[in-house]
Design a protein around this motif. Sequence first.
Motif, mmCIF file in Angstrom:
data_model
loop_
_atom_site.group_PDB
_atom_site.id
_atom_site.type_symbol
_atom_site.label_atom_id
_atom_site.label_comp_id
_atom_site.label_asym_id
_atom_site.label_seq_id
_atom_site.Cartn_x
_atom_site.Cartn_y
_atom_site.Cartn_z
ATOM 1 N N GLN A 49 30.848 51.317 52.907
ATOM 2 C CA GLN A 49 29.455 51.278 52.493
ATOM 3 C C GLN A 49 28.647 50.319 53.379
ATOM 4 O O GLN A 49 27.534 50.629 53.811
ATOM 5 C CB GLN A 49 29.359 50.845 51.027
ATOM 6 N N GLN A 50 29.249 49.162 53.675
ATOM 7 C CA GLN A 50 28.579 48.176 54.523
ATOM 8 C C GLN A 50 28.369 48.733 55.935
ATOM 9 O O GLN A 50 27.311 48.543 56.546
ATOM 10 C CB GLN A 50 29.405 46.890 54.583
ATOM 11 N N LEU A 51 29.378 49.430 56.453
ATOM 12 C CA LEU A 51 29.267 50.013 57.797
ATOM 13 C C LEU A 51 28.183 51.090 57.839
ATOM 14 O O LEU A 51 27.422 51.189 58.805
ATOM 15 C CB LEU A 51 30.616 50.602 58.225
ATOM 16 N N ARG A 52 28.105 51.899 56.780
ATOM 17 C CA ARG A 52 27.075 52.948 56.731
ATOM 18 C C ARG A 52 25.675 52.344 56.679
ATOM 19 O O ARG A 52 24.739 52.860 57.299
ATOM 20 C CB ARG A 52 27.329 53.853 55.529
ATOM 21 N N GLU A 53 25.526 51.253 55.937
ATOM 22 C CA GLU A 53 24.226 50.568 55.881
ATOM 23 C C GLU A 53 23.869 49.998 57.258
ATOM 24 O O GLU A 53 22.702 50.061 57.683
ATOM 25 C CB GLU A 53 24.268 49.455 54.840
ATOM 26 N N THR A 54 24.876 49.459 57.937
ATOM 27 C CA THR A 54 24.652 48.924 59.284
ATOM 28 C C THR A 54 24.185 50.029 60.235
ATOM 29 O O THR A 54 23.250 49.846 61.016
ATOM 30 C CB THR A 54 25.942 48.275 59.824
ATOM 31 N N ILE A 55 24.862 51.188 60.161
ATOM 32 C CA ILE A 55 24.484 52.325 61.015
ATOM 33 C C ILE A 55 23.052 52.763 60.723
ATOM 34 O O ILE A 55 22.252 53.009 61.632
ATOM 35 C CB ILE A 55 25.460 53.502 60.802
ATOM 36 N N SER A 56 22.705 52.832 59.430
ATOM 37 C CA SER A 56 21.357 53.252 59.040
ATOM 38 C C SER A 56 20.297 52.288 59.577
ATOM 39 O O SER A 56 19.259 52.712 60.099
ATOM 40 C CB SER A 56 21.266 53.341 57.510
ATOM 41 N N ASN A 57 20.568 50.994 59.466
ATOM 42 C CA ASN A 57 19.620 49.978 59.960
ATOM 43 C C ASN A 57 19.433 50.085 61.461
ATOM 44 O O ASN A 57 18.314 49.996 61.974
ATOM 45 C CB ASN A 57 20.105 48.574 59.585
ATOM 46 N N LYS A 58 20.534 50.279 62.166
ATOM 47 C CA LYS A 58 20.459 50.359 63.631
ATOM 48 C C LYS A 58 19.734 51.624 64.083
ATOM 49 O O LYS A 58 19.014 51.623 65.084
ATOM 50 C CB LYS A 58 21.860 50.288 64.240
ATOM 51 N N LYS A 59 19.911 52.722 63.345
ATOM 52 C CA LYS A 59 19.193 53.961 63.674
ATOM 53 C C LYS A 59 17.686 53.786 63.485
ATOM 54 O O LYS A 59 16.879 54.321 64.255
ATOM 55 C CB LYS A 59 19.714 55.109 62.814
ATOM 56 N N THR A 60 17.305 53.022 62.453
ATOM 57 C CA THR A 60 15.885 52.736 62.218
ATOM 58 C C THR A 60 15.296 51.944 63.382
ATOM 59 O O THR A 60 14.190 52.231 63.858
ATOM 60 C CB THR A 60 15.703 51.951 60.903
ATOM 61 N N ILE A 61 16.060 50.938 63.837
ATOM 62 C CA ILE A 61 15.598 50.117 64.965
ATOM 63 C C ILE A 61 15.478 50.968 66.233
ATOM 64 O O ILE A 61 14.517 50.839 66.987
ATOM 65 C CB ILE A 61 16.566 48.936 65.192
ATOM 66 N N ILE A 62 16.459 51.867 66.454
ATOM 67 C CA ILE A 62 16.424 52.752 67.630
ATOM 68 C C ILE A 62 15.169 53.624 67.598
ATOM 69 O O ILE A 62 14.489 53.808 68.619
ATOM 70 C CB ILE A 62 17.687 53.627 67.700
ATOM 71 N N ALA A 63 14.830 54.162 66.417
ATOM 72 C CA ALA A 63 13.642 55.020 66.294
ATOM 73 C C ALA A 63 12.380 54.246 66.666
ATOM 74 O O ALA A 63 11.487 54.771 67.357
ATOM 75 C CB ALA A 63 13.542 55.575 64.871
ATOM 76 N N GLU A 64 12.296 52.988 66.215
ATOM 77 C CA GLU A 64 11.130 52.155 66.535
ATOM 78 C C GLU A 64 11.056 51.865 68.037
ATOM 79 O O GLU A 64 9.981 51.911 68.641
ATOM 80 C CB GLU A 64 11.203 50.843 65.750
ATOM 81 N N LEU A 65 12.212 51.573 68.635
ATOM 82 C CA LEU A 65 12.242 51.287 70.070
ATOM 83 C C LEU A 65 11.881 52.524 70.889
ATOM 84 O O LEU A 65 11.159 52.433 71.890
ATOM 85 C CB LEU A 65 13.626 50.764 70.470
ATOM 86 N N GLU A 66 12.400 53.667 70.470
ATOM 87 C CA GLU A 66 12.103 54.916 71.204
ATOM 88 C C GLU A 66 10.621 55.258 71.120
ATOM 89 O O GLU A 66 10.045 55.815 72.063
ATOM 90 C CB GLU A 66 12.967 56.052 70.659
ATOM 91 N N GLU A 67 9.991 54.926 70.005
ATOM 92 C CA GLU A 67 8.542 55.141 69.872
ATOM 93 C C GLU A 67 7.772 54.264 70.862
ATOM 94 O O GLU A 67 6.814 54.711 71.504
ATOM 95 C CB GLU A 67 8.111 54.835 68.433
ATOM 96 N N LYS A 68 8.222 53.003 71.013
ATOM 97 C CA LYS A 68 7.594 52.099 71.982
ATOM 98 C C LYS A 68 7.794 52.602 73.411
ATOM 99 O O LYS A 68 6.881 52.549 74.230
ATOM 100 C CB LYS A 68 8.174 50.692 71.834
#
Length: 545
Positions: free
Chosen positions: A389-408
């Motif tokens: 569960q912790q690993l899945r939350e980590t993956i989800s958080n990192k995907k959110t950050i990637i989306a923000e960076l890709e937008e920039k």
Amino acid sequence: MAEIKVKKTVGYVRVSTRDQAIEGYSLDAQRQKISEFCQQDDMELVKIYADEGISGSSVEKRPGIQRLLADAQNKKFDMVVVWKNSRIARNTKDLLEMVDIFQRNGIGFTSVSEKIDLDSAQGRFMFTIMGTVSELERNNIAENVYLGTYKRAQEGYATVGRVLGYKPGLDKSGKKILNIEPREAKIIRLIFNLFDRGKGFRAIANELNQCGYQTKNRNAFSTIAVKNIIDNPLYVGKVRYAKYRNWDKKRRNGLNKKMVLVQGKHEPIISQELWDRVEARRKSTAKIPAWDHQGTNILTGLLRCPECGGVMAASNTTNTLKDGTKKRIRYYSCANFRNKGSKVCHANSIRAEEAETLVMKKLLYVVTEPNIAQIIARKMDKEKSANIQQLRETISNKKTIIAELEEKISKYEDLSKEDAILAQSITPRKLALVNEVSKLQLQIDQCSKKILVYGKGPTNISIKRVVRLIKEIISNKERKYLKKMFALFIDNIQFNRKEKLVWVEMLFNKEIIQQIKKHQQERAGSLKGAPALSLQSSEEIIIKV
């Protein structure tokens, strides 16, 4: 009419690679630019200091700049001229510190390309900004090189220099690969076999030197050289890269959680079976302090201090009884307290017999509880679910950050299309964001692999077999044997002295089982035989009682 004093001037030139020389950074090209500049401004060029083939990231490793700074302290010249600021330093802090040394000694500094007046506040500000840009460029280059080498390592290509046992070669696609050097490979096999037979680093180094063997650099073998070879997975066909990051600043504190360890393209020198035995022995001996490998205090190095978490070491005291007889009593006490004093920790002593009895009771509980396999399986499943569960939350958080960076990044690309001049200034920032996305994606991949590993837990049959193995081990009363066995499968022991409680954590995997088998086979005759138990490489059984 007063005579105009001609400024005694020195130059400084540097080139780090042959590629820079091709691009116009060559030492001769820099010397020519500095010489022409001095002639135009009526300066007397008396000397040019040079560093060839050296990076600008470190001042200490450049003898040319060190001589220049020493002569500046002795005021041997009036002016320092460079072709570009990046030639003298790529680190803003180093650049400003050097200019400060020049100014304190009444020495001017100028760059042929930038031409900034350091005597004005605006000029000093611009100088700082340009130094920062140079540092950013260097960091981006270093990061790009790291990512390129990281990718090569992930593909299974060894990223090493000269290494004993191998020589450089090319594969069918023309990529650099390691080929076995037969004479040196013989030394590597000897080192691993000697360690597998029970010899230590010093004994192995001594035997190698007596046989006349030498390292890759034609030096005698040291204990460190032997240890580094034994700990290097390259010899079993693996590629390891980026174990440490920022080594020049952090040394061993820079341990990298994103280290690459994959199957390599090169041919192994030793077998996987030999590597597993050697690695298991390394892990077991690392748990026990070197000064107590041969003792009979079976919990040394396993029992943990309840205050600082450090290991507990055995000690003895002698009490005189009322009748005058002397009684020798063994204790376990905090090793940090014994070595470093009460400012670090306290003794937290516990009688050895008491601690050892409590541990044996816990082990007996494991082997006598009828439903122990189900209890262990439930605990492991609970921990496994929490970790997934912790690993899945980590993956989800990192995907959110990637989306923000890709937008920039997308916005930067749109701006670049609209304004070519602006594109040059924002390119370094865009590259930094792209690198950050790549790093985050690597972290996501590693988390996904961990989730797959957690999905392959041990079976109830394997747990029951491990429990039978524990029962077989503790049925033997020989202390040296118990100590050796406990060091293999007991990870740590916590205790509460007041309430007389202990908590034992045990770990079993394929390598540990093989090491236990080996020790039992060595004792042939005193036991019925080695256990038939064997675990799959993916099975890891953790027992906490």
